[in-house]
Write a protein that holds these residues in place. Structure first.
Motif, PDB file in Angstrom:
ATOM      1  N   ASN B  76      73.522  83.930 -28.351  1.00 59.48           N
ATOM      2  CA  ASN B  76      74.338  84.986 -27.735  1.00 59.48           C
ATOM      3  C   ASN B  76      73.691  86.361 -27.930  1.00 59.48           C
ATOM      4  O   ASN B  76      73.643  87.198 -27.016  1.00 59.48           O
ATOM      5  N   ALA B  79      70.715  86.714 -25.705  1.00 58.81           N
ATOM      6  CA  ALA B  79      71.144  86.971 -24.329  1.00 58.81           C
ATOM      7  C   ALA B  79      71.607  88.411 -24.165  1.00 58.81           C
ATOM      8  O   ALA B  79      71.315  89.080 -23.162  1.00 58.81           O
ATOM      9  N   ARG B  80      72.338  88.896 -25.208  1.00 63.28           N
ATOM     10  CA  ARG B  80      72.853  90.278 -25.123  1.00 63.28           C
ATOM     11  C   ARG B  80      71.705  91.288 -25.073  1.00 63.28           C
ATOM     12  O   ARG B  80      71.712  92.230 -24.282  1.00 63.28           O
ATOM     13  N   GLU B  82      68.633  90.726 -24.152  1.00 66.70           N
ATOM     14  CA  GLU B  82      67.898  90.578 -22.888  1.00 66.70           C
ATOM     15  C   GLU B  82      68.628  91.305 -21.765  1.00 66.70           C
ATOM     16  O   GLU B  82      68.013  91.990 -20.943  1.00 66.70           O
ATOM     17  N   GLN B  83      69.956  91.195 -21.784  1.00 63.96           N
ATOM     18  CA  GLN B  83      70.756  91.866 -20.758  1.00 63.96           C
ATOM     19  C   GLN B  83      70.607  93.386 -20.846  1.00 63.96           C
ATOM     20  O   GLN B  83      70.465  94.083 -19.843  1.00 63.96           O
ATOM     21  N   GLN B  84      70.619  93.875 -22.102  1.00 63.99           N
ATOM     22  CA  GLN B  84      70.480  95.319 -22.329  1.00 63.99           C
ATOM     23  C   GLN B  84      69.119  95.809 -21.804  1.00 63.99           C
ATOM     24  O   GLN B  84      69.035  96.837 -21.124  1.00 63.99           O
ATOM     25  N   ASN B  86      67.262  94.411 -19.567  1.00 64.54           N
ATOM     26  CA  ASN B  86      67.248  94.350 -18.104  1.00 64.54           C
ATOM     27  C   ASN B  86      67.940  95.554 -17.476  1.00 64.54           C
ATOM     28  O   ASN B  86      67.478  96.120 -16.496  1.00 64.54           O
ATOM     29  N   GLN B  87      69.080  95.945 -18.093  1.00 62.00           N
ATOM     30  CA  GLN B  87      69.819  97.104 -17.565  1.00 62.00           C
ATOM     31  C   GLN B  87      68.981  98.378 -17.669  1.00 62.00           C
ATOM     32  O   GLN B  87      68.941  99.199 -16.750  1.00 62.00           O
TER      33      GLN B  87
END
Lengths: 159, 195
Positions: B76, B79-80, B82-84, B86-87
Motif C-alpha cells: 500500500n 502504491a501511495r 508511486e501515486q504521489q 505520478n501526480q
C-alpha cells in the motif's frame, strides 16, 4: 498644493531664513520698487499727453524728487506686503515670509517701521543676519520680526 | 469494426448477417461478464468484512496473518508513493504541454492576414476626433504641466538658496569660533553673544 520634494528644504519650512536668501529677496524687491516708479512715471506721461499738447516721453524729475518718490512707493509697497500676506514679490519668488518674532502675522505699525528702516539703510543691514546666532538681522531685532522660509502659503509653524 | 444497428428509414437493402454480428456479440458478452463478476466480488467482500468484524479471531490466526498484513501495508505504501510521484510528474508536465501547444498554435497563425481583415478604415471613420478633442481639456493639461514645471524650477533655485544660506552661516560661525549650531526655530530667543 504641490509637495516639496527635497527633504532638507521641507524641514527648513517655518525656520528663520539665512543671509543669502534674504539678500537676494531684497535685491529683487529693489528692482520691483524701481519698476513701480517707472510705471508711475509712464502713467504721469500718458495723463500729461492727454490733457496738454506735450509729446509722450518719460519725465525726468529732479534727483531729490526721484529719491522721495522711490522712498514713498517703497515704504507703501513693503508695508502693505509685510502686514498683509507677509511677503513682497521678491520674497514670494525666493519663498520667504516676514512674521512677528513669535511666528504670528506682523502688525501694520511694525511693518511700517521695518519698511522705513530697510529703505533708509538701502537694506544693507541685512548683512547683520549673517552674524546673528538666530539669523535675525537688526531690522528684525528692532521691529520684533523674523524672516522665515515659507515656500507654500500656510506650511510654516504659524500662519 | 463492429457492425452497427441500421437506423430507422435508413438503407434496408443490405442488413448485416449473423456472422458479422459475432465480434460485437463477443465483446458485449465479455463486458457483461466483467461487470457481473466485479459486482459479485464487491458483494462478497462487503459481506465477508461484515462477518469478519463479528467473528472473534483467535491469537494464533492473528499471528499467522501478521506477515500478510505487513506485506499489504508495504505494498500500500509503495502504491501511495508511486501515486504521489505520478501526480508530481503530471503537475510538472502540464505547463510544458500547455506552452508547447500554445507556441505551436501561434506559429500556425498568419497575423498579417488577420490584421488585414480588420476593417481599420471603418473603425477610424467611426471615431469622432473633434468630439474627443472637445472632451479633453487641452488648455488645462498644458496649464497644469507648465505650472508643475515652473514650480519645480523655482523649488530647485530655492533649494540652492537654502544650501547657500547654510554654507554662509557655517563659514561665519567657524570664523567666530562658535561651537553650537544656530537656533533658527521660530519663537526661540537665546541670548545673542556674537551678534
Amino acid at each position: 498644493m504641490k509637495e516639496i520634494k527635497n527633504e532638507r528644504s521641507r524641514e527648513a519650512q517655518g525656520r528663520r531664513a539665512g543671509f543669502v536668501s534674504q539678500a537676494i529677496a531684497l535685491v529683487l524687491d529693489g528692482a520691483w520698487i524701481l519698476l513701480e516708479y517707472i510705471v508711475v512715471l509712464a502713467i504721469f506721461a500718458v495723463l500729461r499727453g492727454l490733457f496738454t499738447s506735450a509729446s509722450f516721453h518719460l519725465p525726468k524729475p529732479d534727483q531729490w524728487v526721484s529719491v522721495v518718490a522711490l522712498f514713498v512707493i517703497g515704504v507703501a509697497t513693503l508695508q502693505a506686503a509685510w502686514s498683509g500676506a507677509g511677503r513682497t514679490p521678491g520674497m514670494g519668488l525666493i519663498g520667504l515670509r516676514v512674521v512677528a518674532a513669535d511666528g504670528t502675522r506682523l502688525g501694520a505699525r511694525r511693518a511700517f517701521w521695518r519698511a522705513v528702516l530697510v529703505l533708509g539703510t538701502l537694506g544693507l543691514l541685512v548683512v547683520t543676519s549673517l552674524f546673528s546666532r538666530t539669523n535675525r538681522s537688526l531690522y528684525d531685532k528692532w521691529c520684533g520680526s523674523s524672516v522665515i522660509y515659507e515656500w507654500r502659503p500656510g506650511n510654516s509653524v504659524a500662519s | 469494426m463492429l457492425a452497427q444497428v441500421p437506423e430507422a428509414g435508413g438503407d434496408a437493402a443490405t442488413p448485416p448477417g449473423p456472422l458479422s454480428l459475432l465480434p460485437g456479440a463477443v465483446v458485449g458478452l465479455a463486458i457483461e461478464v466483467e461487470r457481473r463478476a466485479s459486482a459479485a466480488v464487491v458483494a462478497v467482500s462487503e459481506r465477508t468484512a461484515e462477518l469478519a468484524d463479528h467473528v472473534p479471531v483467535p491469537g494464533v490466526v492473528h499471528r499467522a496473518l501478521r506477515p500478510v498484513e505487513d506485506a499489504m501495508w508495504r505494498l500500500n505504501e509503495v502504491a501511495r508513493r508511486e501515486q504521489q510521484a505520478n501526480q508530481q510528474q503530471a503537475a510538472a508536465f502540464i505547463p510544458v504541454i500547455v506552452n508547447q501547444v500554445t507556441e505551436n498554435v501561434l506559429a500556425q497563425l498568419d497575423f498579417v492576414r488577420i490584421v488585414e481583415q480588420v476593417p481599420l478604415d471603418d473603425i477610424v471613420s467611426a471615431i469622432d476626433i473633434e468630439e474627443i478633442v472637445a472632451r479633453v481639456d487641452l488648455g488645462g493639461v498644458i496649464r497644469e504641466s507648465t505650472m508643475s514645471l515652473t514650480t519645480e524650477t523655482v523649488d530647485a533655485l530655492r533649494t540652492q538658496g537654502i544650501a547657500l544660506d547654510d554654507v554662509a552661516s557655517k563659514i561665519i560661525d567657524r570664523l567666530l569660533f562658535r561651537g553650537r549650531a544656530r537656533d533658527v526655530t521660530i519663537g526661540v530667543e537665546p541670548r545673542e553673544a556674537g551678534a
